[in-house]
Write a protein that holds these residues in place. Structure first.
Motif, PDB file in Angstrom:
ATOM      1  N   GLU A   1       0.241   5.855  10.183  1.00 38.70           N
ATOM      2  CA  GLU A   1      -1.007   6.572  10.444  1.00 38.70           C
ATOM      3  C   GLU A   1      -1.281   6.481  11.946  1.00 38.70           C
ATOM      4  O   GLU A   1      -2.185   5.770  12.378  1.00 38.70           O
ATOM      5  CB  GLU A   1      -2.134   5.925   9.636  1.00 38.70           C
ATOM      6  CG  GLU A   1      -1.797   5.794   8.157  1.00 38.70           C
ATOM      7  CD  GLU A   1      -2.730   4.839   7.403  1.00 38.70           C
ATOM      8  OE1 GLU A   1      -3.804   4.515   7.914  1.00 38.70           O
ATOM      9  OE2 GLU A   1      -2.345   4.413   6.297  1.00 38.70           O
TER      10      GLU A   1
ATOM     11  N   HIS B   1      -7.247   4.951  11.291  1.00 33.97           N
ATOM     12  CA  HIS B   1      -6.391   5.147  10.113  1.00 33.97           C
ATOM     13  C   HIS B   1      -6.270   6.630   9.735  1.00 33.97           C
ATOM     14  O   HIS B   1      -6.944   7.486  10.311  1.00 33.97           O
ATOM     15  CB  HIS B   1      -6.996   4.437   8.893  1.00 33.97           C
ATOM     16  CG  HIS B   1      -6.900   2.956   8.933  1.00 33.97           C
ATOM     17  ND1 HIS B   1      -6.059   2.239   8.111  1.00 33.97           N
ATOM     18  CD2 HIS B   1      -7.548   2.040   9.692  1.00 33.97           C
ATOM     19  CE1 HIS B   1      -6.198   0.954   8.353  1.00 33.97           C
ATOM     20  NE2 HIS B   1      -7.094   0.795   9.309  1.00 33.97           N
ATOM     21  N   VAL B   2      -5.459   6.867   8.679  1.00 32.53           N
ATOM     22  CA  VAL B   2      -5.364   8.167   8.005  1.00 32.53           C
ATOM     23  C   VAL B   2      -5.570   7.909   6.511  1.00 32.53           C
ATOM     24  O   VAL B   2      -4.992   6.962   5.969  1.00 32.53           O
ATOM     25  CB  VAL B   2      -3.977   8.819   8.222  1.00 32.53           C
ATOM     26  CG1 VAL B   2      -3.913  10.186   7.536  1.00 32.53           C
ATOM     27  CG2 VAL B   2      -3.659   8.946   9.701  1.00 32.53           C
TER      28      VAL B   2
ATOM     29  N   HIS C   1      -1.481   0.406  10.486  1.00 34.81           N
ATOM     30  CA  HIS C   1      -0.568   1.114   9.589  1.00 34.81           C
ATOM     31  C   HIS C   1       0.159   2.144  10.447  1.00 34.81           C
ATOM     32  O   HIS C   1      -0.363   3.236  10.680  1.00 34.81           O
ATOM     33  CB  HIS C   1      -1.347   1.813   8.465  1.00 34.81           C
ATOM     34  CG  HIS C   1      -2.081   0.866   7.570  1.00 34.81           C
ATOM     35  ND1 HIS C   1      -3.257   1.186   6.925  1.00 34.81           N
ATOM     36  CD2 HIS C   1      -1.777  -0.410   7.212  1.00 34.81           C
ATOM     37  CE1 HIS C   1      -3.643   0.149   6.198  1.00 34.81           C
ATOM     38  NE2 HIS C   1      -2.767  -0.832   6.356  1.00 34.81           N
TER      39      HIS C   1
ATOM     40  N   ARG D   1       4.265   1.176   7.050  1.00 32.40           N
ATOM     41  CA  ARG D   1       3.036   0.403   6.800  1.00 32.40           C
ATOM     42  C   ARG D   1       3.250  -1.119   6.913  1.00 32.40           C
ATOM     43  O   ARG D   1       2.453  -1.830   7.505  1.00 32.40           O
ATOM     44  CB  ARG D   1       2.515   0.751   5.411  1.00 32.40           C
ATOM     45  CG  ARG D   1       1.165   0.171   5.067  1.00 32.40           C
ATOM     46  CD  ARG D   1       0.781   0.576   3.642  1.00 32.40           C
ATOM     47  NE  ARG D   1      -0.572   0.210   3.287  1.00 32.40           N
ATOM     48  CZ  ARG D   1      -1.641   0.995   3.459  1.00 32.40           C
ATOM     49  NH1 ARG D   1      -1.516   2.172   4.035  1.00 32.40           N
ATOM     50  NH2 ARG D   1      -2.838   0.603   3.059  1.00 32.40           N
TER      51      ARG D   1
HETATM   52 ZN   LIG Z   1      -4.491   2.904   6.864  1.00 32.03          ZN
END
Ligand SMILES: [Zn+2]
Length: 591
Positions: free
Chosen positions: A117, A214-215, A114, A175
């Protein structure tokens, strides 16, 4: 970055062998000094993240140039292309300390699945640079394989605004990938070329540990970074136990010593997390759920979206270093747990296909939250949720991280996959599944699955109309198997993967993803007024069918009043019925 290439090269008279050698050496030094990008000398390997004071993330071009230059300068770093992506750029992997054949714990670290992120992208640049320059030590028994940017199309789609709730960086990628797919749902269906490339690398490396950076979204709380570990009961065996009982406590303890109160991924989007939450469960469509099918310890660090970018990158960096030091120290246990599970897997006769959280069991988690309240919304005037930063709290909450199986099946001995299902066969091949290609026609006694019912999502989900709640029954039958069909024996390392994708009722089965949709549609139909006479003749000749029809009429009032349902009933139990319709075209050969 523009190379400073412009030196004039002149010969002064006839060169002797020595002067020629000297000139070659000088040319070599010049190329080395002059043709390397300026920035690598003026500020050696400083990243955009650092130059901006932790407010910006590198662009795709900067990331790849950075690693290429780093690999030129330091022999501990190598960069390789591992396959295609939807964006048209190659998927790169950067290795550190990678020595095939040596006893090493292999960490495969994925970044930018993503691209909005990007914490892991910047953290890994710092990590590999600092290791290469000798600023930090990465033990010799640790091999790192870092995907610098996985979703390249998304990374190139750079902008300011797609992560509306996130606190930086200034610009970042999107994303969706080039096909607007969420690649962290692509690990079974493999629509994206980048996922196809990554899973082939995964099988080549067979990583002991997989980390996908990720975030998070969701609630507000004090923790900078959270950790989603793959569900340990589903991971199962010694690997699952070792991850839950040993590795996770060590990771949490080490991060605590670094000043980070790590907490499990706060999987609570509908309510505030102060009453605890149920662990996130990832089926095989997720990178970590996929990795777990191959006895790989899988982790998803999720930094908190509301924390400043620099703090998130630093916490990701700290967590990666924790993974490195702990897996290095426990390499023997990690290898032994995987070895034991793989041995056990060959003998296993049953498999847990579906799981749910056991709501009676939980671990206690020290959660540092903010008091939540409701106040009138300035937009709607209705009550709105807010978190009060002046009211931090620390409390023990229940973390429901024990899961139980709701559907345990017996492993098949093998599956028959007819050769025409190309999209399924190629995916099995990409996953290293060994298959026997039949070279002559024969007849086999197998279990054939008939689909009684299923539901379909009303709108496309990641490019597919996903099916769920598939109800089936199995019938033992002799079926023709022809030259070109495949026999997939189950006794192989991909045993769990094969079962997940070929069992028709699996959450992430190929059937669920629509790979067999052709069989869900009837091809020929009848006219009621014509078939009425045929149906009457069939009933006269088949007293048992007539009896079943009458019984159904007695027990099903709607059926009793529906002429078309009754005609369908006779049609579906007559020789006119299409055997292909609702018959799953992959067959089980039983143990
Ligand atoms: Zn993510």
């Amino acid at each position: 970055m523009v190379p400073r290439c412009g030196l004039m090269w002149r010969s002064r008279g006839l060169p002797t062998i020595f002067t020629a050698m000297k000139q070659i050496l000088l040319l070599f030094i010049w190329v080395l000094l002059e043709c390397v990008p300026i920035s690598s000398f003026s500020q050696p390997f400083e990243t955009r993240y650092e130059r901006s004071g932790g407010t910006e993330t590198a662009t795709y071009a900067e990331v790849i140039a950075f690693y290429k230059t780093l690999a030129t300068r330091y022999s501990s770093v190598t960069i390789d292309s591992v396959g295609e992506t939807d964006a048209g750029y190659p998927l790169h992997v950067v290795y550190y300390n990678y020595k095939p054949g040596s006893k090493q714990v292999t960490l495969l670290i994925n970044n930018g699945i993503h691209p909005g992120e990007p914490d892991g992208i910047d953290a890994c640049m710092l990590l590999l640079r600092n290791a290469a320059m000798g600023k930090i030590e990465i033990p010799e028994n640790v091999a790192l394989a870092v995907i610098p940017v996985f979703n390249i199309g998304g990374m190139l789609n750079r902008g300011c605004c797609s992560r509306v709730n996130q606190n930086g960086p200034k610009e970042y990628g999107f994303r969706g990938n080039s096909q607007n797919l969420d690649l962290n749902r692509d690990f079974v269906k493999l629509d994206a070329r980048e996922t196809q490339s990554l899973i082939r690398l995964f099988h080549k490396l067979d990583p002991d540990v997989f980390i996908d950076n990720h975030v998070s979204d969701g609630a507000d709380y004090q923790h900078v970074v959270t950790l989603l570990s793959t569900q340990h009961d589903k991971l199962g065996g010694e690997v699952g136990k070792y991850m839950h009982n040993t590795l996770e406590p060590l990771i949490y303890k080490d991060m605590k010593q670094k000043g980070y109160d790590l907490v499990p991924y706060v999987n609570d989007f509908d309510k505030t997390p102060d009453q605890g939450w149920v662990e996130f469960y990832e089926p095989a469509r997720f990178s970590s759920g996929f990795a777990a099918l191959f006895q790989t310890f899988a982790f998803v660090p999720e930094t908190h979206m509301l924390k400043p970018y620099w703090e998130r990158v630093q916490s990701t960096y700290a967590l990666l270093r924790t993974f490195i030091s702990i897996t290095s120290a426990h390499i023997d246990d990690i290898k032994e747990a995987r070895r034991a599970d793989r041995k056990q897997l060959m003998a296993a006769t049953t498999y847990h296909l579906h799981w749910v959280a056991d709501t009676t069991r939980f671990d206690k988690v020290t959660f540092k939250g903010y008091a939540a309240g409701y106040k009138p919304s300035e937009v709607s005037g209705l009550p709105r949720l807010y978190y009060d930063h002046t009211k931090p709290y620390v409390k023990q909450v229940n973390f429901y991280n024990h899961f139980v199986s709701t559907d345990t099946i017996t492993y098949a001995a093998a599956y028959v996959v007819p050769g025409q299902w190309h999209d399924v066969i190629i995916r099995l091949k990409w996953n290293g599944v060994a298959m026997q290609h039949l070279d002559k026609d024969t007849v086999m006694e197998v279990n054939v699955c008939h689909i009684d019912n299923y539901e379909t999502v009303p709108r496309p989900y990641e490019k597919h109309y996903l099916h769920k709640n598939v109800k089936v029954h199995w019938i033992r039958q002799s079926i023709p198997v022809v030259k070109g069909d495949y026999i997939v024996a189950i006794r192989q390392p991909a045993k769990r993967y094969i079962t997940e994708v070929l069992e028709p009722t699996g959450t992430d089965a190929f059937l669920a993803w629509g790979f067999f949709d052709g069989i869900l549609q009837q091809k020929e139909y009848y006219s009621d007024y014509v078939f009425e006479d045929d149906a009457a003749r069939i009933l006269k000749k088949n007293s048992s069918l007539k009896q079943r029809l009458n019984e159904k009429k007695k027990t099903d009032a709607v059926f009793a009043k529906s002429a078309s349902q009754q005609l369908d009933f006779i049609y579906n139990n007559s020789p006119y019925h299409e055997p292909e319709y609702m018959q799953y075209p992959v067959y089980r050969i039983e143990q």
